[in-house]
Design a protein around this motif. Structure first.
Motif, PDB file in Angstrom:
ATOM      1  N   LEU A 142       0.603  14.174  -2.318  1.00 52.37           N
ATOM      2  CA  LEU A 142      -0.215  13.433  -3.134  1.00 52.37           C
ATOM      3  C   LEU A 142      -1.925  14.056  -3.000  1.00 52.37           C
ATOM      4  O   LEU A 142      -2.192  14.363  -1.885  1.00 52.37           O
ATOM      5  N   PRO A 143      -2.284  14.219  -4.212  1.00 53.27           N
ATOM      6  CA  PRO A 143      -3.573  14.718  -4.164  1.00 53.27           C
ATOM      7  C   PRO A 143      -4.545  13.624  -3.743  1.00 53.27           C
ATOM      8  O   PRO A 143      -4.253  12.371  -3.799  1.00 53.27           O
ATOM      9  N   ARG A 150      -3.715   4.782  -5.542  1.00 51.38           N
ATOM     10  CA  ARG A 150      -2.385   4.048  -5.283  1.00 51.38           C
ATOM     11  C   ARG A 150      -2.705   3.387  -4.111  1.00 51.38           C
ATOM     12  O   ARG A 150      -1.952   2.063  -3.897  1.00 51.38           O
ATOM     13  N   SER A 151      -3.789   3.319  -3.332  1.00 48.52           N
ATOM     14  CA  SER A 151      -3.913   2.450  -2.030  1.00 48.52           C
ATOM     15  C   SER A 151      -4.841   1.611  -2.109  1.00 48.52           C
ATOM     16  O   SER A 151      -4.752   0.527  -1.460  1.00 48.52           O
ATOM     17  N   GLY A 152      -5.937   1.897  -3.186  1.00 48.13           N
ATOM     18  CA  GLY A 152      -6.760   0.670  -3.503  1.00 48.13           C
ATOM     19  C   GLY A 152      -8.059   0.869  -2.234  1.00 48.13           C
ATOM     20  O   GLY A 152      -8.827   0.210  -2.488  1.00 48.13           O
ATOM     21  N   TYR A 175      -1.746  14.802   0.808  1.00 47.23           N
ATOM     22  CA  TYR A 175      -1.178  13.764   1.551  1.00 47.23           C
ATOM     23  C   TYR A 175       0.165  13.412   1.398  1.00 47.23           C
ATOM     24  O   TYR A 175       0.566  13.448   0.517  1.00 47.23           O
ATOM     25  N   ASP A 176       0.822  13.026   2.599  1.00 49.43           N
ATOM     26  CA  ASP A 176       2.277  12.548   2.642  1.00 49.43           C
ATOM     27  C   ASP A 176       2.393  11.013   2.272  1.00 49.43           C
ATOM     28  O   ASP A 176       1.445  10.403   2.173  1.00 49.43           O
ATOM     29  N   SER A 177       3.817  10.625   2.396  1.00 48.98           N
ATOM     30  CA  SER A 177       3.995   9.291   2.022  1.00 48.98           C
ATOM     31  C   SER A 177       3.515   8.240   3.138  1.00 48.98           C
ATOM     32  O   SER A 177       3.004   7.260   2.853  1.00 48.98           O
ATOM     33  N   CYS A 183      -2.891   3.820   4.456  1.00 50.49           N
ATOM     34  CA  CYS A 183      -3.819   3.440   3.412  1.00 50.49           C
ATOM     35  C   CYS A 183      -3.866   1.999   2.693  1.00 50.49           C
ATOM     36  O   CYS A 183      -4.790   1.301   2.735  1.00 50.49           O
ATOM     37  N   ARG A 184      -2.464   1.916   2.406  1.00 52.49           N
ATOM     38  CA  ARG A 184      -2.242   0.620   1.959  1.00 52.49           C
ATOM     39  C   ARG A 184      -2.392  -0.554   2.946  1.00 52.49           C
ATOM     40  O   ARG A 184      -2.796  -1.571   2.546  1.00 52.49           O
TER      41      ARG A 184
END
Length: 261
Positions: A142-143, A150-152, A175-177, A183-184
């Motif tokens: 993920l850039p 996506r994390s907010g 960044y990976d999953s 982050c979420r």
């Protein structure tokens, strides 16, 4: 009309568990063909992983006179069951093996089930979040902008998390999953007033666990044998699942004491 078509038309679920004679009537597949079937849904799967699951007794493909493995569609269904249980619920192999044994017993007694669905045993922590399958896989890239969106989280919070070593990019700007999951979680805790500086203890505790688990995993991971490396990955997964269960239970116990229950 074939037996399978008739069953589908009548709404009767097909038998699952041990390979059925009906499933064996279909053309058999090589291990490479099975890998191609599974890779779309489970991109981290390898031939070594499939061999490891066979060695653990979770699937039993047929063998040709020359010793080559041949899988039925029922074998593939069992593999999907195992891989889904690991990915979505972090179940250890001993639990998955017990569930498969129950399904096999049900099949022998004539009982049927509509689908292969892994259910955590009593006392284990179910995984929360419908988006978990989407997040699976260390190969996810993920850039930074997508991670923030996506994390907010905002950019400043992400920068602080990186400074504290709580979030680490796999390569500059990517960044990976697991970074997204972290982050979420941080974004959720922030709604209750938690700041990145409050989370240092999580990083410290995780590092200590990694140090303990590495003593078990590293010797296997250093071996040149693909089966040993597959076992190392499996061991890491199971240790992570057990650690997660232990942590969640200890937090629940502590909160019950706080609530006076």
């Amino acid at each position: 009309m074939s037996d399978r078509a008739a069953a589908a038309a009548s709404g009767v679920p097909q038998r699952v568990g041990a390979a059925s004679s009906e499933g064996r009537a279909h053309p058999l597949m090589s291990i490479g063909e099975v890998l191609a079937q599974l890779r779309a849904e489970f991109p981290d799967t390898t031939i070594s992983k499939l061999r490891f699951l066979e060695a653990e007794g979770l699937v039993e493909p047929q063998r040709t006179p020359a010793g080559y493995r041949k899988y039925s569609w029922q074998d593939v269904a069992r593999l999907r069951f195992v891989l889904s249980a690991q990915r979505d619920q972090y179940l250890p192999l001993r639990v998955i093996r017990a569930q498969l044994a129950e399904l096999d017993a049900d099949g022998e007694s004539g009982r049927v089930r509509p689908a292969l669905v892994a259910v955590p045993p009593a006392g284990e922590v179910p995984q929360v979040g419908a988006e978990q399958p989407e997040l699976e896989g260390a190969e996810v890239r993920l850039p930074r902008a997508d991670l923030v969106r996506r994390s907010g989280l905002d950019e400043a919070t992400l920068t602080e998390l990186e400074r504290l070593g709580i979030v680490v990019s796999g390569s500059p700007g990517w960044y990976d999953s697991d970074a997204l999951i972290i982050c979420r979680a941080v974004a959720g805790l922030a709604e209750y007033g938690f700041q990145p500086r409050h989370l240092r203890a999580y990083r410290t505790a995780a590092d200590r666990e990694v140090g303990l688990f590495a003593q078990l995993v590293a010797p296997l991971a250093r071996q040149s044998d693909p089966a040993a490396r597959a076992r190392a990955a499996e061991l890491a997964r199971e240790l992570g699942a057990l650690s997660q269960q232990l942590h969640a239970a200890l937090v629940r116990v502590g909160l019950r004491e706080t609530l006076g229950r």
